[in-house]
Design a protein around this motif. Structure first.
Motif, mmCIF file in Angstrom:
data_model
loop_
_atom_site.group_PDB
_atom_site.id
_atom_site.type_symbol
_atom_site.label_atom_id
_atom_site.label_comp_id
_atom_site.label_asym_id
_atom_site.label_seq_id
_atom_site.Cartn_x
_atom_site.Cartn_y
_atom_site.Cartn_z
ATOM 1 N N VAL A 10 53.203 -32.968 102.555
ATOM 2 C CA VAL A 10 52.002 -33.807 103.034
ATOM 3 C C VAL A 10 51.785 -34.288 104.770
ATOM 4 O O VAL A 10 52.599 -35.180 104.930
ATOM 5 C CB VAL A 10 50.374 -34.067 102.495
ATOM 6 C CG1 VAL A 10 49.274 -33.977 102.911
ATOM 7 C CG2 VAL A 10 50.897 -33.723 101.043
ATOM 8 N N GLU A 11 51.462 -33.374 105.700
ATOM 9 C CA GLU A 11 52.186 -33.795 106.717
ATOM 10 C C GLU A 11 51.117 -32.474 108.160
ATOM 11 O O GLU A 11 51.144 -31.018 107.773
ATOM 12 C CB GLU A 11 53.483 -33.252 107.892
ATOM 13 C CG GLU A 11 53.568 -33.273 108.946
ATOM 14 C CD GLU A 11 53.678 -34.661 109.733
ATOM 15 O OE1 GLU A 11 52.300 -34.772 109.905
ATOM 16 O OE2 GLU A 11 54.578 -35.477 109.215
ATOM 17 N N ASP A 12 50.584 -33.212 108.954
ATOM 18 C CA ASP A 12 49.609 -32.364 109.946
ATOM 19 C C ASP A 12 50.010 -32.113 111.149
ATOM 20 O O ASP A 12 49.345 -31.542 111.910
ATOM 21 C CB ASP A 12 48.040 -32.667 110.268
ATOM 22 C CG ASP A 12 48.239 -34.363 110.623
ATOM 23 O OD1 ASP A 12 49.039 -35.278 110.449
ATOM 24 O OD2 ASP A 12 48.018 -34.451 112.150
ATOM 25 N N ASN A 13 51.323 -32.406 111.403
ATOM 26 C CA ASN A 13 52.225 -31.691 112.409
ATOM 27 C C ASN A 13 53.221 -30.453 112.517
ATOM 28 O O ASN A 13 53.994 -31.098 111.051
ATOM 29 C CB ASN A 13 52.922 -33.139 112.952
ATOM 30 C CG ASN A 13 53.742 -32.806 114.374
ATOM 31 O OD1 ASN A 13 54.940 -31.940 113.868
ATOM 32 N ND2 ASN A 13 53.431 -32.814 115.705
ATOM 33 N N MET A 54 53.669 -38.401 101.336
ATOM 34 C CA MET A 54 52.440 -38.095 102.468
ATOM 35 C C MET A 54 52.319 -39.034 103.813
ATOM 36 O O MET A 54 52.380 -39.974 104.103
ATOM 37 C CB MET A 54 51.607 -39.012 101.504
ATOM 38 C CG MET A 54 50.302 -39.355 101.354
ATOM 39 S SD MET A 54 49.097 -37.221 101.331
ATOM 40 C CE MET A 54 49.563 -37.626 100.001
ATOM 41 N N ASP A 55 52.064 -37.627 104.528
ATOM 42 C CA ASP A 55 51.838 -38.220 106.219
ATOM 43 C C ASP A 55 50.688 -39.676 105.781
ATOM 44 O O ASP A 55 49.251 -38.726 105.471
ATOM 45 C CB ASP A 55 51.864 -37.823 106.807
ATOM 46 C CG ASP A 55 51.221 -38.200 108.277
ATOM 47 O OD1 ASP A 55 52.269 -39.000 109.121
ATOM 48 O OD2 ASP A 55 50.635 -36.939 108.728
ATOM 49 N N MET A 56 50.792 -40.863 107.083
ATOM 50 C CA MET A 56 49.137 -41.368 106.216
ATOM 51 C C MET A 56 47.854 -40.879 107.474
ATOM 52 O O MET A 56 47.275 -41.517 107.152
ATOM 53 C CB MET A 56 49.654 -42.510 106.327
ATOM 54 C CG MET A 56 50.597 -43.285 105.235
ATOM 55 S SD MET A 56 49.254 -43.471 103.707
ATOM 56 C CE MET A 56 49.988 -42.671 102.363
ATOM 57 N N HIS A 57 48.340 -40.321 108.452
ATOM 58 C CA HIS A 57 48.259 -39.888 109.427
ATOM 59 C C HIS A 57 47.438 -38.238 108.974
ATOM 60 O O HIS A 57 48.203 -37.837 109.536
ATOM 61 C CB HIS A 57 47.880 -40.545 110.235
ATOM 62 C CG HIS A 57 47.845 -41.872 111.015
ATOM 63 N ND1 HIS A 57 49.282 -42.757 110.896
ATOM 64 C CD2 HIS A 57 47.155 -42.655 111.233
ATOM 65 C CE1 HIS A 57 48.815 -43.933 111.018
ATOM 66 N NE2 HIS A 57 47.738 -44.148 111.393
ATOM 67 N N LEU A 58 45.726 -38.158 108.606
ATOM 68 C CA LEU A 58 45.759 -36.696 108.763
ATOM 69 C C LEU A 58 44.264 -36.367 108.298
ATOM 70 O O LEU A 58 43.589 -38.124 108.086
ATOM 71 C CB LEU A 58 46.512 -36.405 106.695
ATOM 72 C CG LEU A 58 47.813 -36.469 106.402
ATOM 73 C CD1 LEU A 58 47.664 -36.517 104.936
ATOM 74 C CD2 LEU A 58 48.186 -35.559 106.732
ATOM 75 N N GLN A 106 60.250 -44.729 107.288
ATOM 76 C CA GLN A 106 59.422 -44.695 108.451
ATOM 77 C C GLN A 106 59.526 -43.481 109.633
ATOM 78 O O GLN A 106 60.778 -43.054 108.908
ATOM 79 C CB GLN A 106 60.517 -45.896 109.391
ATOM 80 C CG GLN A 106 59.394 -46.123 110.486
ATOM 81 C CD GLN A 106 59.886 -47.310 111.169
ATOM 82 O OE1 GLN A 106 61.077 -48.660 110.429
ATOM 83 N NE2 GLN A 106 59.245 -47.417 112.435
ATOM 84 N N LYS A 107 58.529 -42.894 110.380
ATOM 85 C CA LYS A 107 58.273 -41.602 111.095
ATOM 86 C C LYS A 107 59.126 -42.416 112.334
ATOM 87 O O LYS A 107 58.797 -43.332 112.833
ATOM 88 C CB LYS A 107 57.414 -41.100 110.654
ATOM 89 C CG LYS A 107 56.479 -40.123 109.993
ATOM 90 C CD LYS A 107 55.298 -40.028 109.770
ATOM 91 C CE LYS A 107 55.060 -38.945 110.934
ATOM 92 N NZ LYS A 107 54.295 -37.872 110.364
ATOM 93 N N PRO A 108 59.957 -41.549 113.279
ATOM 94 C CA PRO A 108 60.006 -40.509 112.652
ATOM 95 C C PRO A 108 61.036 -40.801 112.151
ATOM 96 O O PRO A 108 61.811 -41.696 112.073
ATOM 97 C CB PRO A 108 60.839 -40.347 114.107
ATOM 98 C CG PRO A 108 60.582 -41.471 115.347
ATOM 99 C CD PRO A 108 59.852 -42.706 114.489
HETATM 100 MN MN MN Z 1 49.954 -37.240 110.646
#
Ligand code: MN
Length: 128
Positions: A10-13, A54-58, A106-108
């Motif tokens: 799950v990722e918006d980028n 799961m990306d947390m910022h979506l 951790q991202k990146p």
């Molecule tokens: Mn995001």
């Protein structure tokens, strides 16, 4: 040969999605993607993944809320949800654990370490 392990990412980028899909597919995983939190919940139900990244910022639902909703789905109490986040503060981690995540990457992402990090979350699950 068993069934390929299925990962819901799950990722918006779009760039991140492309990169992570490449890595996971080259490791032999089947990859399903969702671009926002509500699509993540629907996709979890439809595809019954073995692990969720799961990306947390979506958009729509953030990763915390999407994780909470996925945790409530029948059959999803044991599916590991791993938080992908640039936030490394303890408060952020606590919040993710509280929502139902089992751990963090951790991202990146570190392209070299990433496959092993993923595999460790599967290994935990298999110990039962
Ligand atoms: Mn995001």
């Amino acid at each position: 040969m068993g069934r390929r392990r299925k990962v819901l990412y799950v990722e918006d980028n779009a760039e991140n999605r492309r990169l992570v899909r490449l890595i996971l597919e080259s490791e032999g995983y089947e990859v399903v993607e969702a671009e926002d939190g509500s699509a993540a919940v629907e996709s979890a139900l439809r595809h019954t993944p073995d692990l969720i990244l799961m990306d947390m910022h979506l958009p729509k639902l953030d990763g915390y809320e999407a994780t909470r909703q996925i945790r409530k789905l029948p059959g999803f109490t044991l599916v590991p949800v791993v938080a992908l986040t640039a936030n490394i503060l303890k408060a952020d981690k606590d919040r993710a654990i509280e929502a139902g995540c089992v751990g963090f990457i951790q991202k990146p992402i570190d392209v070299d370490r990433f496959p092993r990090q993923i595999n460790e979350f599967f290994a935990d699950k298999q110990s039962s």
